[in-house]
Design a protein around this motif. Structure first.
Motif, PDB file in Angstrom:
ATOM      1  N   VAL A  22       3.869  23.237 -10.440  1.00 36.42           N
ATOM      2  CA  VAL A  22       3.803  22.176  -9.438  1.00 36.42           C
ATOM      3  C   VAL A  22       2.467  21.456  -9.596  1.00 36.42           C
ATOM      4  CG1 VAL A  22       4.003  21.575  -7.011  1.00 36.42           C
ATOM      5  CG2 VAL A  22       5.210  23.580  -7.889  1.00 36.42           C
ATOM      6  N   TYR A  23       2.525  20.191 -10.004  1.00 38.61           N
ATOM      7  CA  TYR A  23       1.323  19.390 -10.235  1.00 38.61           C
ATOM      8  C   TYR A  23       0.847  18.812  -8.909  1.00 38.61           C
ATOM      9  CZ  TYR A  23       3.694  19.446 -14.787  1.00 38.61           C
ATOM     10  OH  TYR A  23       4.363  19.822 -15.929  1.00 38.61           O
ATOM     11  N   HIS A  26       6.120  17.139  -9.461  1.00 41.73           N
ATOM     12  CA  HIS A  26       4.892  16.352  -9.277  1.00 41.73           C
ATOM     13  C   HIS A  26       4.782  16.062  -7.785  1.00 41.73           C
ATOM     14  CE1 HIS A  26       2.156  13.190 -11.418  1.00 41.73           C
ATOM     15  NE2 HIS A  26       1.497  13.945 -10.559  1.00 41.73           N
ATOM     16  N   TYR A  27       3.764  16.606  -7.118  1.00 47.41           N
ATOM     17  CA  TYR A  27       3.822  16.743  -5.665  1.00 47.41           C
ATOM     18  C   TYR A  27       3.039  15.716  -4.845  1.00 47.41           C
ATOM     19  CZ  TYR A  27       4.917  19.768  -1.629  1.00 47.41           C
ATOM     20  OH  TYR A  27       5.423  20.287  -0.471  1.00 47.41           O
ATOM     21  N   VAL A  28       1.804  15.391  -5.192  1.00 46.68           N
ATOM     22  CA  VAL A  28       0.919  14.689  -4.253  1.00 46.68           C
ATOM     23  C   VAL A  28       0.842  13.180  -4.494  1.00 46.68           C
ATOM     24  CG1 VAL A  28      -1.449  14.568  -3.348  1.00 46.68           C
ATOM     25  CG2 VAL A  28      -0.424  16.798  -3.898  1.00 46.68           C
ATOM     26  N   TYR A  29       0.516  12.773  -5.682  1.00 50.72           N
ATOM     27  CA  TYR A  29       0.312  11.351  -6.001  1.00 50.72           C
ATOM     28  C   TYR A  29       0.543  11.179  -7.491  1.00 50.72           C
ATOM     29  CZ  TYR A  29      -4.178  12.939  -7.861  1.00 50.72           C
ATOM     30  OH  TYR A  29      -5.148  13.596  -8.587  1.00 50.72           O
ATOM     31  N   VAL A  38       3.080  35.714 -14.173  1.00 52.04           N
ATOM     32  CA  VAL A  38       2.855  34.720 -13.129  1.00 52.04           C
ATOM     33  C   VAL A  38       4.134  33.903 -12.973  1.00 52.04           C
ATOM     34  CG1 VAL A  38       1.567  32.619 -12.522  1.00 52.04           C
ATOM     35  CG2 VAL A  38       0.364  34.615 -13.441  1.00 52.04           C
ATOM     36  N   ASP A  39       4.585  33.743 -11.739  1.00 55.14           N
ATOM     37  CA  ASP A  39       5.859  33.080 -11.472  1.00 55.14           C
ATOM     38  C   ASP A  39       5.746  31.567 -11.329  1.00 55.14           C
ATOM     39  OD1 ASP A  39       7.591  35.500 -11.186  1.00 55.14           O
ATOM     40  OD2 ASP A  39       6.193  35.917  -9.550  1.00 55.14           O
ATOM     41  N   ALA A  40       4.618  31.084 -10.829  1.00 56.49           N
ATOM     42  CA  ALA A  40       4.463  29.649 -10.584  1.00 56.49           C
ATOM     43  C   ALA A  40       2.989  29.269 -10.654  1.00 56.49           C
ATOM     44  CB  ALA A  40       5.036  29.265  -9.219  1.00 56.49           C
ATOM     45  N   ILE A  41       2.716  28.071 -11.160  1.00 59.25           N
ATOM     46  CA  ILE A  41       1.347  27.573 -11.298  1.00 59.25           C
ATOM     47  C   ILE A  41       1.211  26.270 -10.519  1.00 59.25           C
ATOM     48  CG2 ILE A  41      -0.424  26.749 -12.903  1.00 59.25           C
ATOM     49  CD1 ILE A  41       0.748  28.548 -15.026  1.00 59.25           C
ATOM     50  N   PHE A  42       0.054  26.104  -9.867  1.00 55.57           N
ATOM     51  CA  PHE A  42      -0.212  24.932  -9.028  1.00 55.57           C
ATOM     52  C   PHE A  42      -1.534  24.268  -9.425  1.00 55.57           C
ATOM     53  CE2 PHE A  42       2.579  27.724  -6.809  1.00 55.57           C
ATOM     54  CZ  PHE A  42       3.457  26.909  -6.103  1.00 55.57           C
TER      55      PHE A  42
END
Length: 400
Positions: free
Chosen positions: A122-123, A142-145, A95-99
């Protein structure tokens, strides 16, 4: 001896592998790790998987000339389970990336693996601001909030409005602890005082003892550092104990699904900070209605942010011509983010994706004109003011 958590992780990971199939050699494989059926599942979980799927479809279904694959699993709100799944995804399943990672304790455990494996994480569903401070890593975003953005914008407004003394009721794990720390700092900086704190177990049904302590404190403000079902239960029971209107009740993390569960009669007048509202612009409405057709709920900020983050990651992979974690992460930081979720977004050296945030208040039943017409936007907080200043970051990647 293998723990029950590790056995559960192995089973869940095996299910994820079966549902996702093996990644094509040299292709792109994305994982969504979330709470799929627990108290946080309604604001993330299956909706985050669907948002990621929408992004993959809208990107064209392929990257680097091969199909993009999507796997998902539930961390069960347990750090050891989340870490075991992540390790298997990285080391065995390519797996290359986890969200997502919508549990701060799980996210902090995964951060160590992302650093060791140089993989992109990516959180989009995580709150703790520790992730862009001492737990930051070159390949994490850390992406959203985060707890700082939610605490600073809401708490300052409440103290300015006369709420000088505070009592905190918070979840007893990483999210609640960091939220309490951030709120306490902001209240003190604004001229207020934290007079007490009590922590409750995750997924609590009876808040009576915690709320009675808050009530007996005599604090002007009772702040809730809880999320989803816990927050809804606390608000409902606070009204039963007549904590309001004698004391102001402030929920620090609110999703639109929480307002839907409470109903406008109980939720009206609640004021808080959010990273997304489905009915803000024509672009947010267009995407949200597509999401609603699939999930029968309007998207939370986690759902919308997951779509945006997956799309941004895929754009970076295409730009970089590789799935190599450090290379893609550096490309993500270089490329601006301009979509329905973030009109002026960019990723800082500490991994914080900064974007506009919104202070909203919940409408009364009379003000709401159609289904899910719940918020009035009181203020837009510009991206460069919404989050912890980079100069205050304790992330070792930040040059002082």
């Amino acid at each position: 001896m293998v723990s029950a958590g590790m056995r559960a992780a192995a089973i869940v990971a095996a299910m994820a592998i079966a549902s996702g199939a093996a990644a094509a050699d040299g292709g792109v494989k994305i994982g969504v790790l979330s709470d799929m059926d627990g108290l946080y599942s309604g604001t993330a979980g299956p909706g985050s998987v669907e948002a990621a799927r929408m992004a993959i479809e809208d990107f064209g279904g392929q990257a680097l000339g091969k199909p993009i694959e999507l796997v998902s699993a539930s961390h069960q709100n347990k750090a050891d389970v989340g870490a075991a799944i992540t390790r298997g995804w990285f080391e065995r399943d390519h797996v290359d990336a986890i969200f997502d990672l919508n549990n701060s304790a799980v996210a902090l455990a995964v951060a160590n693996l992302a650093r060791a494996q140089s993989k992109v994480v990516v959180y989009t569903g995580t709150a703790s601001s520790a992730l862009t401070n001492e737990a930051c890593a070159p390949t994490t975003v850390h992406y959203v909030y985060d707890t700082y953005a939610l605490a600073s914008n809401s708490a300052r407004a409440v103290v300015a409005g006369g709420g000088k003394t505070w009592f905190m009721v918070a979840a007893d794990y990483a999210f609640g602890k960091m939220m309490t720390e951030n709120v306490s700092d902001v209240v003190a900086e604004s001229g207020g005082k934290m007079v007490g704190t009590v922590y409750h177990p995750l997924d609590t049904a009876d808040f009576s003892s915690f709320l009675l302590q808050a009530q007996s404190s005599g604090a002007d403000v009772v702040a809730l550092g809880s999320a989803t079902h816990d927050m809804v239960n606390a608000v409902t029971q606070a009204r039963q104990f007549a904590i309001t209107p004698a004391q102001k009740l402030v929920a620090m993390l609110v999703f639109i699904q929480d307002v839907h569960a409470l109903g406008l009669e109980r939720a009206q007048g609640m004021t808080f900070t959010t990273g997304f509202y489905w009915d803000r612009t024509e672009a947010t409405r267009t995407w949200s209605k597509r999401f609603f057709e699939r999930m029968k709920t309007m998207p939370s900020m986690i759902h919308a942010g997951t779509y945006s983050a997956v799309m941004h990651y895929l754009q970076a992979v295409s730009e970089a011509g590789t799935t190599d974690g450090p290379t893609v992460a550096e490309t993500m930081k270089r490329l601006p983010i301009h979509d329905f979720f973030a009109e002026n977004g960019h990723i800082r050296p500490d991994g914080r994706m900064v974007h506009d945030m919104y202070v909203v208040t919940v409408k009364s039943p009379a003000e709401s004109k159609y289904p899910w017409d719940y918020y009035k936007i009181l203020a837009t907080i510009p991206a460069d003011e919404a989050f912890q200043p980079l100069a205050k970051s304790s992330c070792p990647l930040v040059k002082k």
